[in-house]
Write an enzyme that holds these catalytic residues in place. Structure first.
Site, PDB file in Angstrom:
ATOM      1  N   CYS A 139      35.531  44.258  43.996  1.00  0.00           N
ATOM      2  CA  CYS A 139      36.565  43.812  43.002  1.00  0.00           C
ATOM      3  C   CYS A 139      35.797  43.666  41.504  1.00  0.00           C
ATOM      4  CB  CYS A 139      37.347  42.573  43.406  1.00  0.00           C
ATOM      5  SG  CYS A 139      38.220  41.989  42.000  1.00  0.00           S
ATOM      6  N   HIS A 163      35.363  41.501  39.489  1.00  0.00           N
ATOM      7  CA  HIS A 163      34.923  40.282  39.204  1.00  0.00           C
ATOM      8  C   HIS A 163      34.281  39.664  40.274  1.00  0.00           C
ATOM      9  CE1 HIS A 163      38.637  40.412  36.773  1.00  0.00           C
ATOM     10  NE2 HIS A 163      38.736  39.329  36.543  1.00  0.00           N
ATOM     11  N   GLU A 213      37.759  33.979  35.852  1.00  0.00           N
ATOM     12  CA  GLU A 213      38.323  33.895  34.589  1.00  0.00           C
ATOM     13  C   GLU A 213      38.258  32.544  34.072  1.00  0.00           C
ATOM     14  OE1 GLU A 213      40.657  36.392  32.989  1.00  0.00           O
ATOM     15  OE2 GLU A 213      40.203  37.979  34.496  1.00  0.00           O
ATOM     16  N   ASP A 239      40.310  48.578  32.434  1.00  0.00           N
ATOM     17  CA  ASP A 239      40.410  47.828  33.705  1.00  0.00           C
ATOM     18  C   ASP A 239      41.690  47.086  33.419  1.00  0.00           C
ATOM     19  OD1 ASP A 239      39.845  46.254  36.030  1.00  0.00           O
ATOM     20  OD2 ASP A 239      39.156  44.497  34.693  1.00  0.00           O
ATOM     21  N   SER A 240      42.169  46.286  34.397  1.00  0.00           N
ATOM     22  CA  SER A 240      43.336  45.669  34.170  1.00  0.00           C
ATOM     23  C   SER A 240      43.144  44.266  33.242  1.00  0.00           C
ATOM     24  CB  SER A 240      43.668  44.847  35.790  1.00  0.00           C
ATOM     25  OG  SER A 240      42.645  44.186  36.116  1.00  0.00           O
ATOM     26  N   CYS A 293      38.171  49.670  37.705  1.00  0.00           N
ATOM     27  CA  CYS A 293      38.996  48.599  38.246  1.00  0.00           C
ATOM     28  C   CYS A 293      39.024  49.190  39.878  1.00  0.00           C
ATOM     29  CB  CYS A 293      40.314  48.301  37.496  1.00  0.00           C
ATOM     30  SG  CYS A 293      41.585  47.286  38.503  1.00  0.00           S
TER      31      CYS A 293
END
Ligand code: DGL
Length: 278
Positions: free
Chosen positions: A184, A186, A152, A10-11, A73
């Site tokens: 996404c 997140h 985050e 993932d990023s 991702c």
């Protein structure tokens, strides 16, 4: 039967939602997680740049003898899945197709919302995939860029997050959608807030669960399952009985920060995070 690890990238940290589900469903597999924390976020970068980053990471993971690559991702799946499949000698699984299938199954009205990063939404990838599976579906796609930094920062609930969600999701409220794809990595962590804004009549689609099932299908089809998982009935696999594979974590920057936030994502300890040089 193959003992080599599955590579998951993932990023940054978000792909841990996918790793967690793979580990829950197929606990006997060895896993290597790669988070490109030095270059996150991908969601505001061009498809060409995301493709280049993805190919570099795949190359690194192939050198660690992975038997399969999971692109955990959405942005990288939209930009790089085809290039990765063309260039790698191993199976490659992304998160878009599993999410599109789950949404197509969940909808009754064919009116589906999709939220993701700017890049994922601009790619139109979810729209194309869902319409292929369910022709005539009406898709309403929206970028929600502030959701990533909120997650985050650990702001999974609270006033600020609720306000941002209310404003972002307002255009979807009058579209009469019955299904919303959390496109996404997140966003599944914001499910309570997003669900609170959209209401209980809208099904929220989190592609992690479906992606883990796809990983299991592809491993089985290619005779790549770790013997720790082979032959164990699904119920037993999901109860995490039997042998458990190792999980290694690599990041391109700030391993300590990854460890702290990652443990919040996973709900269990990450013993060690190594810094990778690409
Ligand atoms: N992992 C990305 C995704 O699923 C979100 C974070 C980023 O923008 O890099 O699209």
């Amino acid at each position: 039967m193959n003992l080599n690890p599955i590579g998951i990238f993932d990023s940054g940290i978000g792909g841990l939602t996918v790793l967690k589900e793979i580990h829950r469903q197929i606990p006997g597999e060895n896993l290597i997680y790669f988070g490109d924390t030095a270059r996150v976020p991908y969601g505001i970068k061009s498809a060409e740049t995301v493709r280049r980053f993805s190919l570099e990471i795949a190359d690194y993971l192939v050198r660690h003898d992975i038997k399969m690559l999971v692109v955990a991702c959405n942005t990288a799946s939209a930009a790089a899945l085809n290039s990765l499949r063309e260039s790698l000698p191993i199976p490659v699984v992304g998160v878009l197709m599993p999410g599109a299938y789950a949404a197509s199954r969940a909808t009754h009205t064919g009116r589906i919302g999709v939220i993701g990063t700017e890049s994922t939404v601009a790619s139109g990838a979810y729209d194309r995939l869902i319409r292929n599976i369910r022709p005539g579906a009406e898709i309403f796609a929206l970028p929600c860029p502030l959701f990533v930094p909120l997650v985050e920062e650990g702001r999974l609930t609270g006033e600020i997050t609720a306000l941002v969600a209310k404003e972002y999701l307002a255009p979807l409220k009058d579209k009469e959608i019955d299904t919303l794809v959390l496109g996404c990595t997140h966003y599944p962590l914001l499910k309570p807030v997003i669900g609170g804004v959209m209401g209980s009549s809208v099904a929220l689609i989190d592609s992690a669960d479906e992606t883990a099932r796809e990983v299991m299908r592809v491993l089985t089809k290619n005779a790549l399952l770790n013997p720790g998982d082979r032959g164990r009935p699904a119920g037993e696999r999901e109860s995490r009985s039997g042998s458990t594979g190792f999980i290694k974590y690599y990041v391109t920057d700030a391993p300590e920060r990854f460890k702290a936030i990652g443990e919040r994502f996973l709900g269990y300890e990450i013993p060690q995070v190594e810094k990778a040089e690409l």
